[in-house]
Design an enzyme around this catalytic site. Structure first.
Site, PDB file in Angstrom:
ATOM      1  N   ASP A 149       0.841  -1.207   0.000  1.00 35.46           N
ATOM      2  CA  ASP A 149       0.000   0.000   0.000  1.00 35.46           C
ATOM      3  C   ASP A 149       0.876   1.257   0.000  1.00 35.46           C
ATOM      4  OD1 ASP A 149      -2.236  -1.702   0.240  1.00 35.46           O
ATOM      5  OD2 ASP A 149      -1.906  -1.832   2.402  1.00 35.46           O
ATOM      6  N   HIS A 181      -4.931  -3.418   5.987  1.00 38.67           N
ATOM      7  CA  HIS A 181      -4.603  -3.758   4.603  1.00 38.67           C
ATOM      8  C   HIS A 181      -5.818  -4.333   3.889  1.00 38.67           C
ATOM      9  CE1 HIS A 181      -2.559  -5.122   1.040  1.00 38.67           C
ATOM     10  NE2 HIS A 181      -2.921  -6.367   1.289  1.00 38.67           N
TER      11      HIS A 181
HETATM   12  P1  NAI Z   1      -0.317 -18.349  -5.033  1.00 38.17           P
HETATM   13  O1  NAI Z   1      -1.536 -19.209  -5.064  1.00 38.17           O
HETATM   14  O2  NAI Z   1       0.365 -18.046  -6.309  1.00 38.17           O
HETATM   15  O3  NAI Z   1       0.753 -18.977  -4.045  1.00 38.17           O
HETATM   16  C1  NAI Z   1       0.440 -19.446  -2.774  1.00 38.17           C
HETATM   17  C2  NAI Z   1       1.390 -20.583  -2.454  1.00 38.17           C
HETATM   18  O4  NAI Z   1       1.090 -21.024  -1.129  1.00 38.17           O
HETATM   19  C3  NAI Z   1       1.237 -21.796  -3.389  1.00 38.17           C
HETATM   20  O5  NAI Z   1       2.494 -22.161  -3.921  1.00 38.17           O
HETATM   21  C4  NAI Z   1       0.686 -22.890  -2.475  1.00 38.17           C
HETATM   22  O6  NAI Z   1       1.133 -24.195  -2.811  1.00 38.17           O
HETATM   23  C5  NAI Z   1       1.239 -22.429  -1.128  1.00 38.17           C
HETATM   24  N1  NAI Z   1       0.523 -22.992   0.014  1.00 38.17           N
HETATM   25  C6  NAI Z   1      -0.791 -23.164   0.198  1.00 38.17           C
HETATM   26  N2  NAI Z   1      -1.019 -23.735   1.391  1.00 38.17           N
HETATM   27  C7  NAI Z   1       0.179 -23.907   1.983  1.00 38.17           C
HETATM   28  C8  NAI Z   1       0.613 -24.460   3.215  1.00 38.17           C
HETATM   29  N3  NAI Z   1      -0.253 -24.949   4.104  1.00 38.17           N
HETATM   30  N4  NAI Z   1       1.934 -24.470   3.467  1.00 38.17           N
HETATM   31  C9  NAI Z   1       2.828 -23.973   2.584  1.00 38.17           C
HETATM   32  N5  NAI Z   1       2.476 -23.461   1.400  1.00 38.17           N
HETATM   33  C10 NAI Z   1       1.170 -23.437   1.103  1.00 38.17           C
HETATM   34  O7  NAI Z   1      -0.733 -16.990  -4.281  1.00 38.17           O
HETATM   35  P2  NAI Z   1       0.074 -15.594  -4.265  1.00 38.17           P
HETATM   36  O8  NAI Z   1      -0.387 -14.757  -5.382  1.00 38.17           O
HETATM   37  O9  NAI Z   1       1.510 -15.881  -4.098  1.00 38.17           O
HETATM   38  O10 NAI Z   1      -0.528 -14.934  -2.933  1.00 38.17           O
HETATM   39  C11 NAI Z   1      -0.254 -15.484  -1.656  1.00 38.17           C
HETATM   40  C12 NAI Z   1      -1.012 -14.730  -0.572  1.00 38.17           C
HETATM   41  O11 NAI Z   1      -0.532 -13.375  -0.475  1.00 38.17           O
HETATM   42  C13 NAI Z   1      -2.509 -14.611  -0.839  1.00 38.17           C
HETATM   43  O12 NAI Z   1      -3.223 -14.844   0.354  1.00 38.17           O
HETATM   44  C14 NAI Z   1      -2.683 -13.168  -1.278  1.00 38.17           C
HETATM   45  O13 NAI Z   1      -3.968 -12.675  -1.031  1.00 38.17           O
HETATM   46  C15 NAI Z   1      -1.637 -12.480  -0.424  1.00 38.17           C
HETATM   47  N6  NAI Z   1      -1.247 -11.139  -0.876  1.00 38.17           N
HETATM   48  C16 NAI Z   1      -0.886 -10.241   0.078  1.00 38.17           C
HETATM   49  C17 NAI Z   1      -0.548  -8.945  -0.241  1.00 38.17           C
HETATM   50  C18 NAI Z   1      -0.169  -7.973   0.831  1.00 38.17           C
HETATM   51  O14 NAI Z   1      -0.030  -6.780   0.514  1.00 38.17           O
HETATM   52  N7  NAI Z   1       0.058  -8.371   2.067  1.00 38.17           N
HETATM   53  C19 NAI Z   1      -0.562  -8.488  -1.645  1.00 38.17           C
HETATM   54  C20 NAI Z   1      -0.879  -9.527  -2.584  1.00 38.17           C
HETATM   55  C21 NAI Z   1      -1.235 -10.801  -2.194  1.00 38.17           C
END
Ligand code: NAI
Length: 337
Positions: A149, A181
């Site tokens: 942000d 957030h």
């Molecule tokens: P993605 O689906 O591409 O990757 C998530 C990964 O987590 C996958 O590789 C999956 O296998 C793994 N995963 C799922 N359950 C797991 C577990 N129990 N143990 C270990 N790994 C596990 O998703 P992406 O795009 O990487 O986003 C990840 C998270 O970050 C989402 O919740 C998203 O909303 C959040 N996010 C946060 C932001 C922030 O500003 N804080 C900004 C953008 C996204």
């Protein structure tokens, strides 16, 4: 030298974030953990000619992935699809975060924990409650990552002002973001009122605030069903991690330029003062903090005295929403003990 573990390292955020961490000179050991591809990605990264090592771990090896980690970064969980709010992710991601937190408490109880997974507003309270119930919570070591942000607030300001007039670098001290957030809990606050007045005078203040609050939707829409921000988020996560790593490495008071992060206020110096100034009992809030040795040592509250009327209204709107999000996380955590 610091040992870092990324939980959820194979995802859209996890992969570029791991790459950036592999390049950081303060990282000595990088451990990747995911349900899939962690060994493959670690082998891939291990060929990069930097001094850190990289190792991958699968689900049966989570203990080894975490043992002795000084910093654990969590981008594990599902991301948004078009039409979803961050809150819609709660059901699935709450369970993931809770189980990972239990593992951290067992295998790396002294690690700093950076929560990237959404909804940050509810998941950080889950980390807090889970660690608290295991007698392992340390307020200075649990941080929700709201840096994207802040990065957006700089970029969207320079989009308005024009890159010819100011470089993004120069605008980085003009505005920051506090609150939470998601949507209306994201509050840009101007540290240089000159820019606030400029936006107000040219009638673009409201649209600027809206873009900072809902900028994530632009990415979700443009990715058309395949997820949310990953590359900019990896950069944001690394920007925060780098600051923390620098403060750890310096082993001194270090860089005193505060950076906002989502923390448990009552457990930190300055936190209760901030609650008082905001006239709220909300216990988690993203506010500028000071980091020393990789730990939050103080929450800033002086910025509240300088808020303009628009920003005060934004805070008033944010607090009840934030309170609901926090309660949801705490209730989940207590129910699933
Ligand atoms: P993605 O689906 O591409 O990757 C998530 C990964 O987590 C996958 O590789 C999956 O296998 C793994 N995963 C799922 N359950 C797991 C577990 N129990 N143990 C270990 N790994 C596990 O998703 P992406 O795009 O990487 O986003 C990840 C998270 O970050 C989402 O919740 C998203 O909303 C959040 N996010 C946060 C932001 C922030 O500003 N804080 C900004 C953008 C996204």
């Amino acid at each position: 030298m610091v040992s870092v573990t990324v939980l959820g390292s194979s995802g859209g955020i996890g992969q570029p974030l791991s790459l950036l961490l592999k390049l950081d000179p303060h990282v000595s050991s990088l451990r990747l953990y995911d349900l899939k591809l962690s060994h493959g990605n670690a082998t891939d990264l291990s060929h990069i000619d930097t001094n850190s090592t990289s190792e991958g771990f699968n689900t049966a090896e989570i203990g080894q992935a975490l043992k002795g980690a000084q910093l654990v970064i969590i981008p594990a969980g599902i991301p948004r699809k078009p039409g979803m709010s961050r809150d819609d992710l709660f059901k699935i991601n709450a369970k993931i975060i809770k189980s990972l937190t239990v593992q951290i408490a067992e295998h790396a109880p002294d690690a700093r924990i950076l929560v990237i997974s959404n909804p940050v507003n509810s998941l950080v309270p889950i980390v807090y409650e889970t660690l608290q119930s295991m007698g392992k919570f340390q307020a200075g070591k649990v941080m929700g990552i709201t840096t994207l942000d802040i990065i957006r607030s700089h970029t969207f300001l320079v989009d308005i002002i024009g890159r010819k007039a100011y470089s993004v670098e120069k605008l980085k001290d003009a505005v920051t973001v506090v609150g939470g957030h998601s949507g209306e809990t994201i509050i840009p606050i101007f540290t240089d009122q000159k820019f606030y007045r400029r936006l107000r005078d040219s009638n673009v203040y409201e649209s600027y605030v809206h873009r900072v609050q809902f900028g994530g939707d632009e990415v979700v829409k443009a990715k058309d069903g395949s997820g949310s921000a990953t590359l900019s988020m990896a950069w944001a996560g690394y920007t925060f991690a780098k600051k923390l790593l620098n403060s750890l490495h310096l082993n001194t008071a270090g860089d005193q330029h505060p950076i906002p992060t989502f923390v448990y206020l009552p457990g930190l110096p300055g936190g209760k003062e901030l609650q008082k100034k905001l006239n709220t009992s909300v216990e988690f809030f993203s506010a500028p903090v000071k980091l020393e040795k990789g730990i939050v040592v103080a929450v800033e509250h002086e910025w509240v005295d300088k808020l303009n009327d628009d920003e005060k209204k934004l805070i008033a709107k944010c607090l009840p929403i934030l309170e609901k999000n926090i309660k949801k996380g705490l209730a989940f955590s207590k129910q699933t003990k």
